[in-house]
Write a protein that holds these residues in place. Structure first.
Motif, mmCIF file in Angstrom:
data_model
loop_
_atom_site.group_PDB
_atom_site.id
_atom_site.type_symbol
_atom_site.label_atom_id
_atom_site.label_comp_id
_atom_site.label_asym_id
_atom_site.label_seq_id
_atom_site.Cartn_x
_atom_site.Cartn_y
_atom_site.Cartn_z
ATOM 1 N N GLN A 17 11.950 -6.614 7.489
ATOM 2 C CA GLN A 17 11.293 -5.492 8.167
ATOM 3 C C GLN A 17 12.127 -4.931 9.305
ATOM 4 O O GLN A 17 11.792 -3.878 9.862
ATOM 5 N N ARG A 33 7.761 -0.568 1.587
ATOM 6 C CA ARG A 33 8.178 0.605 2.373
ATOM 7 C C ARG A 33 9.538 1.126 1.907
ATOM 8 O O ARG A 33 9.741 2.339 1.756
ATOM 9 N N GLN A 45 9.220 2.883 -1.393
ATOM 10 C CA GLN A 45 8.656 4.221 -1.207
ATOM 11 C C GLN A 45 9.724 5.222 -0.772
ATOM 12 O O GLN A 45 9.667 6.404 -1.117
#
Length: 204
Positions: free
Chosen positions: A111, A149, A152
């Motif tokens: 992340q 994420r 995407q």
């Protein structure tokens, strides 16, 4: 259709990025040993196939150096404090190999440095392949949401063995038997199986 639209990896157009697999993270990152092992397999393959390799270390003075079991002792390390691997030094190195438009990305944390690097590379037009079983975090929630994420945003999620076989393309490849020895044993479990057992909506 362009390579970047379909995510096809080729030996001649790929580079390997290994992000911050350092000593101080060993006991904090979930599945650390497993993700280092998978990344090490890809690193061995990259060396055999003469694929450019870039290794970074996050604030090594405080966080230690790259763990020896990765097998990167003979590779230049780029020190950084920013989350993205795309420091000015790394960008300069990439500019010296303009034919390399696909980046294979492994490391920690998913992340943080992995996602920041991915978004910067995508923004610059690179084709980014996240090796899901060679990336991890302290929190598995952060890891899973970050993978979603990045997908995407246009990155491709893959596995270590998937990357290696895509790079070879053919059992007739002159280096196939040498690389085959690297993947003869099963890939270490890095905790991803539960995602697919439960048909996790993040990946649909």
């Amino acid at each position: 259709m362009s390579i970047s639209r379909i995510g096809k990896l080729r030996q001649q157009s790929s580079a390997l990025f290994l992000c911050d697999m350092q000593e101080k993270f060993r006991h904090n990152i979930a599945f650390f040993n497993q993700i280092v092992s998978v990344a090490g397999r890809i690193l061995q393959t990259a060396k055999i196939l003469e694929i450019p390799i870039i290794v970074t270390e996050q604030y090594p003075k405080g966080l230690g150096h790259t763990v020896p079991e990765l097998g990167a002792d003979d590779i230049i390390k780029y020190s950084k404090t920013c989350f993205s691997m795309l420091t000015s030094e790394v960008e300069k190195e990439l500019q010296s190999i303009p034919e390399r438009r696909s980046v294979i990305l492994c490391g920690i944390e998913t992340q943080a440095c992995i996602m920041s690097t991915t978004l910067d590379l995508l923004d610059k037009g690179y084709d980014v392949h996240i090796v899901a079983d060679a990336c991890s975090s302290r929190s598995q929630v952060d890891r899973l949401v970050a993978l979603s994420r990045m997908k995407q945003s246009g990155a491709f999620l893959t596995t270590g063995e998937g990357v290696i076989l895509q790079l070879l393309q053919d059992a007739a490849h002159p280096k196939f038997k040498e690389v085959q020895k690297i993947i003869k044993d099963p890939t270490p479990d890095s905790g991803l199986l539960a995602l697919f057992q439960n048909q996790n909506p993040l990946f649909t």
